[in-house]
Design a protein around this motif. Structure first.
Motif, short mmCIF file in Angstrom:
data_model
loop_
_atom_site.label_atom_id
_atom_site.label_comp_id
_atom_site.label_asym_id
_atom_site.label_seq_id
_atom_site.Cartn_x
_atom_site.Cartn_y
_atom_site.Cartn_z
N VAL A 283 54.48 101.76 24.12
CA VAL A 283 53.76 102.69 23.65
C VAL A 283 53.04 103.63 24.71
CG1 VAL A 283 51.72 103.63 21.98
CG2 VAL A 283 52.91 101.24 21.57
N GLU A 284 53.64 104.84 24.81
CA GLU A 284 53.04 105.82 25.75
C GLU A 284 51.80 106.45 25.11
OE1 GLU A 284 54.39 109.93 28.12
OE2 GLU A 284 55.95 108.68 27.17
N ALA B 268 43.01 108.13 25.64
CA ALA B 268 43.05 107.66 24.43
C ALA B 268 43.35 105.93 24.56
CB ALA B 268 44.07 107.92 23.41
N PHE B 269 43.39 105.54 25.95
CA PHE B 269 43.96 104.23 26.45
C PHE B 269 43.06 103.16 25.65
CE2 PHE B 269 43.87 100.25 28.90
CZ PHE B 269 45.01 100.35 29.33
N SER B 270 41.61 103.25 25.56
CA SER B 270 41.21 102.14 25.25
C SER B 270 41.05 102.24 23.61
CB SER B 270 39.38 102.18 25.46
OG SER B 270 39.43 101.89 26.88
N TYR B 271 41.12 103.45 23.18
CA TYR B 271 41.09 103.39 21.45
C TYR B 271 42.49 103.02 21.05
CZ TYR B 271 41.22 105.69 16.95
OH TYR B 271 41.56 105.93 15.62
N VAL B 272 43.40 103.29 21.62
CA VAL B 272 44.70 103.03 21.18
C VAL B 272 45.00 101.65 21.15
CG1 VAL B 272 47.07 103.24 21.40
CG2 VAL B 272 45.80 105.39 21.46
N GLY C 294 52.30 111.18 33.66
CA GLY C 294 51.02 110.70 34.07
C GLY C 294 50.32 109.91 32.92
N ASN C 295 51.03 109.27 31.78
CA ASN C 295 50.60 108.59 30.74
C ASN C 295 50.65 107.30 30.95
OD1 ASN C 295 49.98 111.04 29.35
ND2 ASN C 295 52.03 111.29 28.49
N PRO C 296 49.91 106.19 30.64
CA PRO C 296 49.98 104.63 30.72
C PRO C 296 51.00 104.24 29.57
CG PRO C 296 47.71 105.34 29.79
CD PRO C 296 48.27 106.67 30.47
N VAL C 297 51.71 103.11 29.94
CA VAL C 297 52.48 102.52 28.78
C VAL C 297 51.99 101.27 28.55
CG1 VAL C 297 54.84 101.79 28.48
CG2 VAL C 297 54.58 103.91 29.92
N MET C 298 51.70 101.10 27.27
CA MET C 298 51.33 99.68 26.65
C MET C 298 52.46 99.00 26.18
SD MET C 298 47.88 100.85 24.70
CE MET C 298 46.25 101.53 25.67
N ASP C 299 52.40 97.59 26.22
CA ASP C 299 53.24 96.95 25.57
C ASP C 299 52.39 96.05 24.34
OD1 ASP C 299 55.72 97.16 27.01
OD2 ASP C 299 55.23 96.05 28.61
N ALA C 300 53.00 96.38 23.33
CA ALA C 300 52.49 96.07 22.14
C ALA C 300 53.41 94.69 21.30
CB ALA C 300 52.17 96.95 21.00
N ALA C 301 53.16 93.44 21.49
CA ALA C 301 53.86 92.35 21.13
C ALA C 301 53.48 91.96 19.57
CB ALA C 301 53.64 91.29 21.93
N PHE C 302 54.42 92.10 18.60
CA PHE C 302 54.29 91.64 17.30
C PHE C 302 54.89 90.66 16.84
CE2 PHE C 302 53.53 96.26 17.66
CZ PHE C 302 52.00 96.61 16.82
N ASN C 303 54.24 89.58 15.99
CA ASN C 303 54.98 88.45 16.02
C ASN C 303 55.96 88.63 14.71
OD1 ASN C 303 53.74 86.77 17.71
ND2 ASN C 303 51.81 86.51 16.39
N THR C 304 55.78 89.22 13.68
CA THR C 304 56.57 89.41 12.53
C THR C 304 56.21 91.04 12.09
OG1 THR C 304 54.98 88.73 10.96
CG2 THR C 304 56.61 87.19 11.82
#
Length: 222
Positions: free
Chosen positions: A129-130, A135-139, A167-177
């Motif tokens: 997720v870019e 919005a880093f903490s909120y997202v 210049g945007n951070p990339v988050m990794d969001a891991a979902f189980n199902t």
């Protein structure tokens, strides 16, 4: 298998086409086929620096994405694709640019080997997720409320987390199902501050799948 996949993709390219290319070894093979073939006046748009440099070394014209509004066809790989052609493209952290290229293409084609084809996305890979920095903490908090384990992606040889070319951070969001891939993508995309996700839903027109025996299978969008 990657070479056979690239050869099948090459057969879809015609003289004078402007094509989109992603990154990865299969794309490198495709560039070699274009270079060795009899095609004339092929132009390439790519979000990948390594792909652009490979095209340049083979004398293939590369034009900037921002100068282009449409492509005849585009090719790219992915981490995983299902039988409905939903795909996860988390690995390179350039999914926003890749989606732009895919959207411009009259036909967007995924190139994969059979190990990446599943009946339904398993989410063994996280959703990238870019986000805009403010919005880093909120997202992050919103993704966690959706049940994801979230981390700022890190890279070797770099202090701090991964940032995109914009210049945007990339988050990794891991979902189980995940029961509904399209609904998940909408929910994430609707969070204020999210630029884009690595979930490609309803975008690919077909997938060329290389089999271990050297044959290829083509899956068209249902």
């Amino acid at each position: 298998m990657k070479r056979e996949c690239a050869e099948a993709a090459y057969k879809l390219i015609k003289n004078g086409m402007t094509i989109g290319l992603g990154g990865g070894r299969t794309i490198q093979y495709l560039i070699e086929f274009i270079n060795m073939g009899n095609l004339d006046q092929i132009k390439v748009v790519t979000p990948s620096m390594s792909t652009a440099l490979a095209c340049k070394s083979h004398g293939i014209t590369v034009i900037p994405t921002w100068l282009t509004s449409s492509l005849d066809i585009a090719f790219d790989g992915c981490d995983q694709v299902d039988e409905s052609l939903n795909a996860l493209k988390s690995g390179g952290a350039i999914h926003t640019q890749e989606r732009i290229v895919a959207a411009m293409a009259k036909q967007y084609v995924l190139l994969v080997d059979s190990s990446k084809l599943v009946q339904k996305l398993t989410f063994d890979y996280p959703v990238a997720v870019e986000v805009v920095p403010e919005a880093f903490s909120y997202v992050k908090s919103q993704l966690e409320k959706m049940g994801a384990q979230v981390a700022w992606r890190t890279g070797s040889g770099k202090d701090g987390g991964v940032m995109t070319d914009q210049g945007n951070p990339v988050m990794d969001a891991a979902f189980n199902t995940v029961d509904d891939v399209a609904a998940l993508n909408r929910r994430i995309s609707d969070i204020p501050g999210v630029v884009d996700t690595s979930l490609f839903v309803g975008i690919a027109a077909k997938a060329i799948v290389a089999q271990p025996d050297g044959t290829v299978t083509v899956i068209d969008r249902p």
